[in-house]
Design a protein around this motif. Sequence first.
Motif, mmCIF file in Angstrom:
data_model
loop_
_atom_site.group_PDB
_atom_site.id
_atom_site.type_symbol
_atom_site.label_atom_id
_atom_site.label_comp_id
_atom_site.label_asym_id
_atom_site.label_seq_id
_atom_site.Cartn_x
_atom_site.Cartn_y
_atom_site.Cartn_z
ATOM 1 N N GLY A 21 -19.735 -42.908 64.747
ATOM 2 C CA GLY A 21 -19.509 -44.311 64.417
ATOM 3 C C GLY A 21 -18.277 -44.486 63.551
ATOM 4 N N LEU A 22 -18.105 -43.589 62.563
ATOM 5 C CA LEU A 22 -16.923 -43.650 61.705
ATOM 6 C C LEU A 22 -15.650 -43.390 62.506
ATOM 7 C CD1 LEU A 22 -15.688 -43.941 58.906
ATOM 8 C CD2 LEU A 22 -16.161 -41.507 58.501
ATOM 9 N N ILE A 23 -15.720 -42.451 63.434
ATOM 10 C CA ILE A 23 -14.566 -42.165 64.288
ATOM 11 C C ILE A 23 -14.198 -43.386 65.108
ATOM 12 C CG2 ILE A 23 -13.744 -40.770 66.230
ATOM 13 C CD1 ILE A 23 -15.802 -38.626 65.205
ATOM 14 N N THR A 24 -15.202 -44.048 65.664
ATOM 15 C CA THR A 24 -14.937 -45.228 66.495
ATOM 16 C C THR A 24 -14.290 -46.338 65.679
ATOM 17 O OG1 THR A 24 -16.805 -44.696 67.942
ATOM 18 C CG2 THR A 24 -15.996 -46.960 67.998
ATOM 19 N N ILE A 25 -14.802 -46.591 64.471
ATOM 20 C CA ILE A 25 -14.195 -47.602 63.591
ATOM 21 C C ILE A 25 -12.745 -47.237 63.306
ATOM 22 C CG2 ILE A 25 -14.238 -48.581 61.263
ATOM 23 C CD1 ILE A 25 -17.305 -48.190 61.316
ATOM 24 N N ARG A 26 -12.515 -45.966 63.017
ATOM 25 C CA ARG A 26 -11.182 -45.483 62.677
ATOM 26 C C ARG A 26 -10.216 -45.611 63.847
ATOM 27 N NH1 ARG A 26 -9.961 -39.140 61.057
ATOM 28 N NH2 ARG A 26 -7.742 -39.384 60.614
ATOM 29 N N VAL A 27 -10.604 -45.138 65.007
ATOM 30 C CA VAL A 27 -9.693 -45.087 66.151
ATOM 31 C C VAL A 27 -9.461 -46.472 66.753
ATOM 32 C CG1 VAL A 27 -9.381 -44.176 68.490
ATOM 33 C CG2 VAL A 27 -10.245 -42.691 66.668
ATOM 34 N N ALA A 41 -13.576 -46.570 50.737
ATOM 35 C CA ALA A 41 -13.464 -45.260 51.377
ATOM 36 C C ALA A 41 -13.140 -45.410 52.863
ATOM 37 C CB ALA A 41 -14.766 -44.478 51.205
ATOM 38 N N ILE A 42 -13.779 -46.361 53.527
ATOM 39 C CA ILE A 42 -13.501 -46.608 54.950
ATOM 40 C C ILE A 42 -12.070 -47.089 55.132
ATOM 41 C CG2 ILE A 42 -14.062 -48.087 56.918
ATOM 42 C CD1 ILE A 42 -16.984 -47.962 56.046
ATOM 43 N N ALA A 43 -11.600 -47.963 54.240
ATOM 44 C CA ALA A 43 -10.222 -48.445 54.300
ATOM 45 C C ALA A 43 -9.237 -47.292 54.146
ATOM 46 C CB ALA A 43 -9.984 -49.500 53.222
ATOM 47 N N PHE A 44 -9.546 -46.357 53.250
ATOM 48 C CA PHE A 44 -8.686 -45.186 53.069
ATOM 49 C C PHE A 44 -8.643 -44.344 54.335
ATOM 50 C CE2 PHE A 44 -8.315 -40.645 52.137
ATOM 51 C CZ PHE A 44 -7.104 -40.600 51.469
ATOM 52 N N VAL A 45 -9.793 -44.121 54.948
ATOM 53 C CA VAL A 45 -9.859 -43.312 56.170
ATOM 54 C C VAL A 45 -9.090 -43.980 57.308
ATOM 55 C CG1 VAL A 45 -11.412 -42.444 57.967
ATOM 56 C CG2 VAL A 45 -12.010 -42.163 55.558
ATOM 57 N N VAL A 46 -9.248 -45.291 57.448
ATOM 58 C CA VAL A 46 -8.607 -46.009 58.559
ATOM 59 C C VAL A 46 -7.104 -46.171 58.339
ATOM 60 C CG1 VAL A 46 -8.467 -48.227 59.761
ATOM 61 C CG2 VAL A 46 -10.698 -47.224 59.249
ATOM 62 N N ILE A 47 -6.724 -46.668 57.158
ATOM 63 C CA ILE A 47 -5.313 -46.982 56.907
ATOM 64 C C ILE A 47 -4.524 -45.738 56.515
ATOM 65 C CG2 ILE A 47 -3.721 -48.321 55.483
ATOM 66 C CD1 ILE A 47 -5.978 -50.398 55.154
ATOM 67 N N GLY A 48 -5.057 -44.973 55.568
ATOM 68 C CA GLY A 48 -4.312 -43.822 55.068
ATOM 69 C C GLY A 48 -4.348 -42.621 55.977
ATOM 70 N N VAL A 49 -5.573 -42.155 56.273
ATOM 71 C CA VAL A 49 -5.719 -40.903 57.017
ATOM 72 C C VAL A 49 -5.428 -41.076 58.504
ATOM 73 C CG1 VAL A 49 -7.294 -38.994 57.510
ATOM 74 C CG2 VAL A 49 -7.429 -40.173 55.333
ATOM 75 N N THR A 50 -5.610 -42.272 59.038
ATOM 76 C CA THR A 50 -5.379 -42.489 60.463
ATOM 77 C C THR A 50 -3.980 -43.038 60.717
ATOM 78 O OG1 THR A 50 -7.739 -42.961 60.720
ATOM 79 C CG2 THR A 50 -6.309 -43.508 62.561
ATOM 80 N N MET A 51 -3.742 -44.277 60.327
ATOM 81 C CA MET A 51 -2.471 -44.935 60.678
ATOM 82 C C MET A 51 -1.280 -44.275 59.998
ATOM 83 S SD MET A 51 -3.709 -48.900 60.504
ATOM 84 C CE MET A 51 -5.307 -49.378 61.173
ATOM 85 N N LEU A 52 -1.315 -44.196 58.665
ATOM 86 C CA LEU A 52 -0.156 -43.683 57.930
ATOM 87 C C LEU A 52 0.071 -42.200 58.204
ATOM 88 C CD1 LEU A 52 2.088 -44.195 55.916
ATOM 89 C CD2 LEU A 52 0.458 -43.773 54.055
ATOM 90 N N ALA A 53 -0.988 -41.407 58.159
ATOM 91 C CA ALA A 53 -0.846 -39.959 58.342
ATOM 92 C C ALA A 53 -0.329 -39.614 59.735
ATOM 93 C CB ALA A 53 -2.174 -39.266 58.076
ATOM 94 N N TYR A 54 -0.890 -40.230 60.765
ATOM 95 C CA TYR A 54 -0.445 -39.939 62.129
ATOM 96 C C TYR A 54 0.997 -40.391 62.328
ATOM 97 C CZ TYR A 54 -4.654 -38.248 64.512
ATOM 98 O OH TYR A 54 -5.711 -37.490 64.943
#
Length: 298
Positions: free
Chosen positions: A37-43, A219-232
Motif C-alpha cells: 500500500g505504501l509503495i502504491t501511494i509512493r509510485v 513520514a509519508i510526505a518524506f517517502v513520496v517527495i524526498g525518497v521517490t521524486m527528488l532522489a530518483y
Amino acid sequence: MNKQVQVHGALFTVALLYGANYSIAKEIMPDYVLPFGLITIRVVSATLVFGLLSLLLTKEKVTSRKDWGRIALCGLFGITINQLSFFSGLNLTSPINASLVQTISPVVVLVMSSFLLKERIKVYRMVGILLAGLGAMLLISGSANNSVEGHMLGDLLVLLNAASFGVFLVLVKPLMQRYNAITVMSRVFLVGCLGVVPFGWGQVAATDFASFPLSIWAAIAFVVIGVTMLAYLLNVWAMKYASPALVGVYIYLQPVFAILIAVSLGKDTFTWQKALFAAMIFGGVYLVSKPKKPALPA
C-alpha cells in the motif's frame, strides 16, 4: 559551480535521503500502511507529479520503439521489482540489515556496465568498490550485534531490490544521454506504476487514513517527495555526467547515514572504530570517482 561538485552533491543528497528512509519507512509499516500500500501511494503520486512536470516543462516525446523498450525495462527493474522487494523486505528485517544488504548493488552495476555498456573495469575502481564495501560491512556488522536479528526472507527481498536497482542504473544511462531527466522519469514511473498498482491497491483501500497522526503524514510526505521524486530525479540527472559505478558506490554512504541518524536518536553510539570504517567508505568513493589521467604529449 563545477559540474563534478554538482554531481557529487546530488549523489550525496540521494544517499542521505535513502539512509534516512530506512528508519522513517519503518515508522509507517506495518502499523499504519502495509508495504504494498505504501509503495502504491509512493509510485502513483510520483507518476502524477512527473507526468504533469513533463507536460508543462519539457513537452518532449519518445518516439523510438527501442527507447520505449528500454523504458519498459527501467520501469520493471527500477520501480516495480525495486519497490515491491524493498518495502516488503524492510517490513520483515531491520534497517541495519537492509542497509548492509544494499551494498551488493554496486557490484551488480559494475557487472552490468561491463556487459551492457561495454565499460572496462579499471583496477583502481575495483579497489575503491572493495574498500568501500568492506568499510560498510564492518561498520554495519559492528552495529548489527546490538540490533534485532533480521528475517532471512526480508534480507533476500532487499537483496533482490539492490540487484534490480543496480540493473536500473545501467539501463537508464543511455536514455539520459538523449532525453531530459523529467521526460525519462515520467515514462519510467508510468510503466512502473502499471506493475505496482495491482499488488497494492487493495492495501491502500483498506488503510484507515483518518487514524494517522501528523508524524505519520510527515513520514509519508518524506517517502513520496524526498525518497521517490527528488532522489530518483537527482539519481538519473547524475547519470548524465557520472559512470554507473560512481552512482552505485554512493549506496555505500547509506549505512553511514543510517548509523548517524540512529546515533542522533539515541539508539547507537559513535566510536573511533566506526569513524575509521566511514573513512574507508569515503576513500572508496574517491577512488571510484577518480578521473583518468590525461595522456602525455608525444
